[in-house]
Design a protein around this motif. Structure first.
Motif, short mmCIF file in Angstrom:
data_model
loop_
_atom_site.label_atom_id
_atom_site.label_comp_id
_atom_site.label_asym_id
_atom_site.label_seq_id
_atom_site.Cartn_x
_atom_site.Cartn_y
_atom_site.Cartn_z
N VAL A 920 0.82 -1.21 0.00
CA VAL A 920 0.00 0.00 0.00
C VAL A 920 0.85 1.26 0.00
CG1 VAL A 920 -0.20 0.12 2.52
CG2 VAL A 920 -2.01 1.09 1.09
N ASN A 921 2.08 1.18 0.49
CA ASN A 921 2.88 2.39 0.61
C ASN A 921 3.49 2.87 -0.71
OD1 ASN A 921 2.46 3.12 3.30
ND2 ASN A 921 3.87 1.53 3.99
N TYR A 922 3.20 2.17 -1.80
CA TYR A 922 3.48 2.76 -3.11
C TYR A 922 2.46 3.84 -3.45
CZ TYR A 922 6.99 -0.79 -4.06
OH TYR A 922 8.13 -1.58 -4.01
N LEU A 923 1.39 3.90 -2.65
CA LEU A 923 0.31 4.86 -2.90
C LEU A 923 0.32 6.02 -1.92
CD1 LEU A 923 -2.54 2.23 -3.45
CD2 LEU A 923 -1.22 3.41 -5.22
N THR A 924 0.88 5.82 -0.73
CA THR A 924 0.85 6.88 0.28
C THR A 924 1.88 7.95 -0.02
OG1 THR A 924 2.30 5.53 1.66
CG2 THR A 924 -0.06 5.37 2.07
N GLY A 925 1.66 9.16 0.53
CA GLY A 925 2.48 10.31 0.17
C GLY A 925 3.37 10.82 1.28
N ASN A 926 3.86 12.04 1.11
CA ASN A 926 4.85 12.62 2.02
C ASN A 926 4.25 13.48 3.13
OD1 ASN A 926 7.03 11.47 0.65
ND2 ASN A 926 7.12 13.18 -0.81
N ALA A 927 2.94 13.68 3.15
CA ALA A 927 2.33 14.50 4.20
C ALA A 927 2.47 13.81 5.55
CB ALA A 927 0.85 14.74 3.88
N THR A 928 2.69 14.60 6.59
CA THR A 928 2.88 14.02 7.93
C THR A 928 2.12 14.81 8.98
OG1 THR A 928 4.83 15.36 8.48
CG2 THR A 928 5.22 13.29 7.29
N ASP A 929 2.01 14.21 10.15
CA ASP A 929 1.45 14.90 11.31
C ASP A 929 2.30 16.14 11.60
OD1 ASP A 929 -0.11 15.08 13.88
OD2 ASP A 929 1.90 14.77 14.70
N ARG A 930 1.63 17.23 11.96
CA ARG A 930 2.31 18.51 12.09
C ARG A 930 3.28 18.57 13.27
NH1 ARG A 930 -0.32 22.18 8.66
NH2 ARG A 930 -1.42 20.90 7.12
N ASN A 931 3.09 17.72 14.25
CA ASN A 931 3.94 17.77 15.45
C ASN A 931 4.98 16.66 15.52
OD1 ASN A 931 2.66 20.04 16.94
ND2 ASN A 931 0.87 18.70 16.93
N THR A 932 4.71 15.53 14.90
CA THR A 932 5.58 14.36 15.11
C THR A 932 6.18 13.79 13.84
OG1 THR A 932 3.76 12.77 14.90
CG2 THR A 932 4.17 13.71 17.10
N ASN A 933 5.76 14.28 12.69
CA ASN A 933 6.22 13.75 11.39
C ASN A 933 5.75 12.32 11.13
OD1 ASN A 933 9.33 15.59 11.17
ND2 ASN A 933 7.45 15.89 10.03
N THR A 934 4.74 11.86 11.83
CA THR A 934 4.14 10.57 11.50
C THR A 934 3.43 10.68 10.15
OG1 THR A 934 3.86 9.92 13.79
CG2 THR A 934 2.39 8.88 12.18
N PRO A 935 3.73 9.79 9.21
CA PRO A 935 3.11 9.90 7.89
C PRO A 935 1.59 9.82 7.95
CG PRO A 935 4.99 8.41 7.81
CD PRO A 935 4.74 8.71 9.26
N ALA A 936 0.95 10.57 7.07
CA ALA A 936 -0.52 10.57 6.99
C ALA A 936 -0.96 9.42 6.09
CB ALA A 936 -1.02 11.91 6.48
N TYR A 937 -0.68 8.20 6.55
CA TYR A 937 -1.01 7.01 5.75
C TYR A 937 -2.49 6.92 5.41
CZ TYR A 937 3.51 4.96 7.29
OH TYR A 937 4.82 4.69 7.54
N LYS A 938 -3.34 7.48 6.24
CA LYS A 938 -4.79 7.32 6.06
C LYS A 938 -5.39 8.41 5.18
CE LYS A 938 -5.08 3.74 8.86
NZ LYS A 938 -3.66 3.45 9.05
N GLU A 939 -4.56 9.31 4.66
CA GLU A 939 -5.07 10.41 3.84
C GLU A 939 -4.54 10.26 2.42
OE1 GLU A 939 -4.37 14.15 5.77
OE2 GLU A 939 -5.22 13.47 7.66
N VAL A 940 -5.19 9.38 1.66
CA VAL A 940 -4.72 9.05 0.32
C VAL A 940 -5.90 9.14 -0.65
CG1 VAL A 940 -3.51 7.35 -1.10
CG2 VAL A 940 -3.09 7.43 1.37
N SER A 941 -5.74 9.96 -1.65
CA SER A 941 -6.72 10.05 -2.73
C SER A 941 -6.23 9.23 -3.91
CB SER A 941 -6.92 11.50 -3.17
OG SER A 941 -7.45 12.27 -2.11
N VAL A 942 -7.11 8.42 -4.45
CA VAL A 942 -6.72 7.52 -5.55
C VAL A 942 -7.82 7.50 -6.61
CG1 VAL A 942 -5.35 6.04 -4.03
CG2 VAL A 942 -7.76 5.49 -4.44
N ARG A 943 -7.45 6.93 -7.73
CA ARG A 943 -8.45 6.55 -8.72
C ARG A 943 -8.33 5.04 -8.93
NH1 ARG A 943 -4.57 8.96 -12.40
NH2 ARG A 943 -3.75 7.36 -13.83
#
Length: 1000
Positions: A920-943
């Motif tokens: 799945v991480n071929y689809l996730t992006g570089n956005a992260t939590d603003r305080n900890t840099n945890t990746p925003a794995y759950k915020e993915v827009s796809v077609r």
């Protein structure tokens, strides 16, 4: 349930009369519990202390009040008189045992279950049974071998119902029952399906509680004893011959007990702690050589008792996988070549020295592991700081739990669960937000399911997906992706507006109310409903259920933390608990469910760029000076890089080398293409792992490590519980425990480390970090455990914040939060679907371990994308349709499963896969939590592109999701008693008045 524990110790005690002697009882005890606690011997075949009274076997009959009664269900009352030696009771027990033996064929000496713990054997021997009144009759059913892990033999089944009770009311999978309506009753799965075609989750509860060999691990069959490997036909002839010639069962039992004793020399039993999720189950592993015969959970296990899940019970074959790394490997050109340990370690140390000399210590980064022990994590952060001279150290809690830790520490002080799993079970109301414990934390979820089913606990679930806990919930709410902070804040505001907050608690124990309350003004019900999609009526219902609960706790996980506002939402959860005063009391609190077995410990022991062990800040000069004295070295002063920043630093040319221990970053970090391109740029990469992972493909040196069964140490579970694991097997090949590899590496880098055992490492950590001051191995022997913080005298903290918070003035802090719009709220013209992701029950994380367990891989051989029925209809998708999921970062091809677990334009792709290219991480992006840099794995827009290839459904036969549960209140023993062929042994019920007759 079993007696014992602090709670029971506070119960009122009294005495009852047993055979003329006084015995101590506690409120709520049954007579059988009193007898067992006093060491008074009484048969009890169907009773199990973890299950309670079942009343199917009648072997525990005693005389009380002039009547024969079952001791397992007779309440102990002050002055009650009980006679266990009454002739009538003895005859009744003999009759009950005869009936059992009519259902069970005794052939103990050649039985795989003749291991000293067979309840039927032990009871028959104790009762000195020589002959059985009713001859054994074969049943008209074949044994069921369909499940890959265990088999059921109806011929050996005594219909005690332990397995049913465990399945229905302890595990609460609600699969097993006894069909009492048949001419010959038997245990059935679902509505009479083969085990492998049922909804059975292969948790192993039924096998664990079976009092005989009716349910057995397949790994035990033919392996357990001296003569158990005999061919079935030969075995049957031997059994028949013994039956014809035996003078009585006494000699047979004597021989079988001798054979059982001989087995002790063949079978080794070693206590360990599960290496999968963060629940922290512990159990004994039975081995013969390198063969793993069984996993045996124990009542005294502090977290799980007798509970397990499919991975903990049956998921250990990977240890002997032919894919194991057995020798150090060095890259030479385009290939890896085997090297000696000296050659590999010398090469690594020389390259690290060279890079540090040319580019400085901060050009090197170290990654530790949640799959390694506390002691190994402690050494890795010490290696980075004291040996390499950098604070560039991190671990995978950055990927999942850092936002929860951040929210807890800023509001309450400690970065861990505020209570214990037992507190969750005691709550009146449980709120689960963005977590799927039935699949991600199976044994913990059983505690919630049991409390909900049996004790009236209420359950609210907020999730994008209708998972098992959502199916059971009293209220299921479905917010828009990434909007949990909004509805949580709206509920908090509504509670305050209605005057339902705990004013006394806030006044005496919390700071910041005057600043916090104005921050809630924007979160009206109208606004929250518009943003989240949750109706105002449901929001009010949530608030009302919280108001009506005396004990309330919140569970959350990656559905909260893996967002750009994950730490803010975690803070909002803590704020809600503080506003309602639901902290610091039994049955209350905050519970971020840790995903990996030691993700809590990896953070606790300092594997982060800004803190030493015990979360002591590296920026604090006094703290730093303390560690400099402990380690006798000058330490770096600047905060280091976390794993997300390290990847960016590689691309920027500032990070030249990395040392990874037990982490597959190229697949588990977000935007896998970006991470892999970074690793291609690294000047030098060391990978220390058990298998040749995707990340290992980029390595210059690969060091073969040992999994948990081949080492000693400790793990810390989600409730801050530190537990010892013992070495079960010798390291395979030339692999070594991670702590030994780090020890040798540090020495080559000039350190004077001289640890001989992990206990010495823990003692050093305890001496340095106040949080662990009283943690020593002699206090962790066997099944003993400690929950931090642990004081020097060894007293620990199962429940935090009972008196104060470790913050200014001893008070908690309310923190205003900020809502960050999810990055998936983008223009839907190209990427019109939202992709969610997470775990599944059978597999662990990316699947490196579990796909190497043949039974698990057979049940769930590959990943798949879940698609809602409405979207499937719109796009022409069926079960098995091949689709391409595309984001702006990459694409994967997987087959579809159409299910109502997801709604509308939401997709769900599990994070595990047997094929790297489906990750799945071929689809996730570089956005992260603003305080900890945890990746925003759950915020993915796809077609989704529907490919014209039809195929079989990826959800194969054997997948429990295809089964149909059969929820029941339990064994339904009343149906047995109502059968025409049942002759009651117990006839007269005992009244409270009768039960005291004859008492002193």
């Amino acid at each position: 349930m079993a007696r014992g524990g602090d709670q029971n110790a506070r119960l009122e005690t009294f005495t009852i009369n047993v055979d003329g002697q006084k015995a101590t009882a506690r409120d709520g005890d049954t007579v059988l519990q009193v007898l067992n606690a006093a060491g008074i011997e009484l048969p009890q075949v169907c009773y199990h202390s973890s299950l309670g009274p079942i009343e199917t076997c009648d072997t525990c009959i005693v005389e009380a009040g002039g009547a024969l009664v079952r001791a397992c269900s007779l309440p102990a009352k002050p002055g009650l008189a009980v006679r266990t030696r009454a002739v009538a009771a003895d005859m009744a027990r003999k009759e009950a045992m005869d009936r059992i033996l009519g259902n069970h064929e005794l052939y103990c000496t050649v039985c795989d279950n003749n291991n000293g713990n067979c309840t039927i054997h032990n009871t028959a021997s104790m009762m000195k049974v020589e002959h059985q009144t009713y001859p054994f009759q074969k049943k008209p059913y074949e044994a069921d071998h369909s499940n890959p892990f265990y088999r059921y033999d109806p011929d050996q089944c005594i219909l005690c119902g332990r397995c049913v009770e465990a399945c229905q009311n302890l595990q609460v999978s609600e699969v097993l029952s006894i069909d009492w309506s048949r001419e010959v009753p038997r245990v059935i799965w679902d509505n009479d399906a083969a085990i492998n075609d049922s909804s059975c989750v292969s948790c192993g509860h039924c096998v664990t509680v079976c009092p005989c060999n009716a349910l057995m691990e397949k790994s035990m069959l033919g392996e357990a004893g001296i003569m158990t490997g005999i061919e079935p036909a030969t075995k049957e002839k031997m059994i028949d011959f013994v039956k014809q010639t035996e003078p009585g069962y006494g000699p047979v039992f004597a021989v079988s007990e001798l054979e059982s004793t001989l087995r002790e020399s063949l079978i080794k039993k070693t206590k360990t702690v599960c290496t999968y999720c963060g629940v922290g189950c512990s159990f004994n592993v039975w081995t013969k050589g390198r063969k793993i015969l069984k996993v045996e959970p124990h009542i005294e296990a502090p977290v799980n008792g007798i509970s397990t899940c499919v991975k903990g019970k049956f998921g250990w074959d990977f240890v002997n996988s032919q894919d194991r790394l057995l020798h150090p490997l060095i890259r030479r050109g385009d290939r890896f070549e085997t090297a000696s340990w000296d050659e590999a370690l010398d090469y690594v140390s020389s390259k690290l020295r060279e890079i540090r000399s040319e580019y400085g210590p901060d050009s090197i980064g170290c990654i530790s592991s949640s799959k390694c022990t506390n002691e190994e994590n402690y050494l890795m952060q010490k290696f980075a700081r004291a040996v390499m001279g950098t604070n560039n150290i991190d671990n995978c809690s950055r990927y999942c739990q850092a936002p929860a830790t951040f929210g807890l520490r800023r509001t309450m002080g400690y970065g861990g669960d505020t209570g214990s799993i037992s507190d969750i079970a005691q709550a009146d109301l449980v709120l689960i937000v963005g977590a799927n414990p039935a699949e991600s934390h199976p044994v913990l979820s059983t505690r919630v399911r049991r409390a909900h089913k049996k004790n009236g606990q209420k359950l609210i679930v907020s999730d994008l997906r209708k998972n098992d806990m959502a199916e059971r919930a009293d209220l299921f709410i479905h917010p828009n992706p990434g909007t949990d902070l909004v509805w949580l804040s709206a509920v908090t505001k509504y509670i305050v507006d209605q005057g339902w907050h705990d004013a006394e608690f806030l006044n005496s124990r919390v700071n910041g109310l005057e600043v916090y309350l104005p921050s809630l003004e924007q979160y009206t019900l109208e606004h929250a409903s518009a943003v989240t999609g949750i109706s105002q009526e449901q929001l009010i219902q949530v608030a009302t259920m919280i108001r009506d609960s005396k004990r309330f706790c919140i569970l959350w996980a990656m559905g909260v933390t893996q967002h750009v506002g994950g730490s803010e939402t975690s803070t909002a959860i803590c704020n809600l608990l503080l506003i309602t005063g639901q902290v610091g009391r039994p049955g209350t609190g905050a519970y971020p469910l840790r995903g990996h077995n030691n993700v809590q410990g990896a953070g606790d022991f300092g594997c982060a760029p800004d803190v030493f062990p015990g979360y002591e800040p590296v920026a604090d000069e006094a703290i730093r000076s303390k560690y400099e004295k402990h380690w006798n070295v000058k330490l770096p002063t600047e905060r280091g890089l976390n794993n997300h920043q390290m990847v960016d630093a590689i691309h920027e040319g500032n990070l030249r080398a990395m040392y990874l221990m037990g982490e597959d970053m190229t697949l588990v970090d977000a935007n896998a293409n970006y991470v892999q391109s970074a690793f291609e740029k690294l000047e030098f990469l060391v990978v220390q792992d058990v298998f040749f992972s995707k990340t290992a493909q980029y390595a210059d040196v690969i060091l073969p490590a040992s999994p948990s069964l081949e080492k000693e140490g400790t793990f810390t579970n989600t409730e801050r519980r530190i537990q010892r694991l013992y070495q079960v097997l010798d390291p395979l090949g030339e692999s070594r425990p991670d702590w030994r590899i780090l020890l040798e590496m540090a020495r080559r880098m000039g350190a004077t480390w001289d640890y001989q055992h992990p206990s010495e490492i823990m003692a050093e950590a305890a001496a340095a970090a106040g949080m662990f001051a009283g943690v020593y191995y002699d206090r962790l022997e066997g099944y003993q455990s400690l929950q931090w913080p642990v004081r020097p005298d060894g007293s620990d903290s199962p429940l935090l914040y009972m008196n104060d918070f470790p913050l200014e003035g001893g008070k908690a802090r309310l923190i205003p939060t900020q809502f960050f719009e999810p990055v998936c709220w983008t223009d839907p013209s190209e990427y019109d679907l939202h992709l969610n992701n997470g775990r599944m029950l059978e597999h662990f994380h990316e699947g490196n371990l579990t796909y190497r367990v043949s039974g698990i891989a057979k049940k769930v051989p590959t990943t798949y994308v879940e698609i809602s029925p409405e979207l499937a209809y719109e796009r022409g998708v069926e079960n098995g349709t091949l689709v391409r999921i595309v984001s702006q970062y990459g694409a994967v091809r997987v087959r579809a499963v159409v299910t109502d677990r997801v709604q509308g334009k939401e997709l769900y792709l599990p994070m595990n896969s047997s094929k790297h290219e489906e990750a799945v991480n071929y689809l996730t992006g570089n956005a992260t939590d603003r305080n900890t840099n945890t990746p925003a794995y759950k915020e993915v827009s796809v077609r989704m592109e529907v490919l014209n290839e039809k195929g079989p459904s990826p959800m194969k036969q054997g997948n429990y999701r295809l089964g149909h549960k059969n929820p029941l209140p339990g064994v339904q023993v009343e149906q047995k008693w109502a059968r025409k062929d049942y002759q009651p042994i117990v006839k007269t019920p005992v009244t409270d008045e009768d039960s005291t007759k004859g008492a002193d």
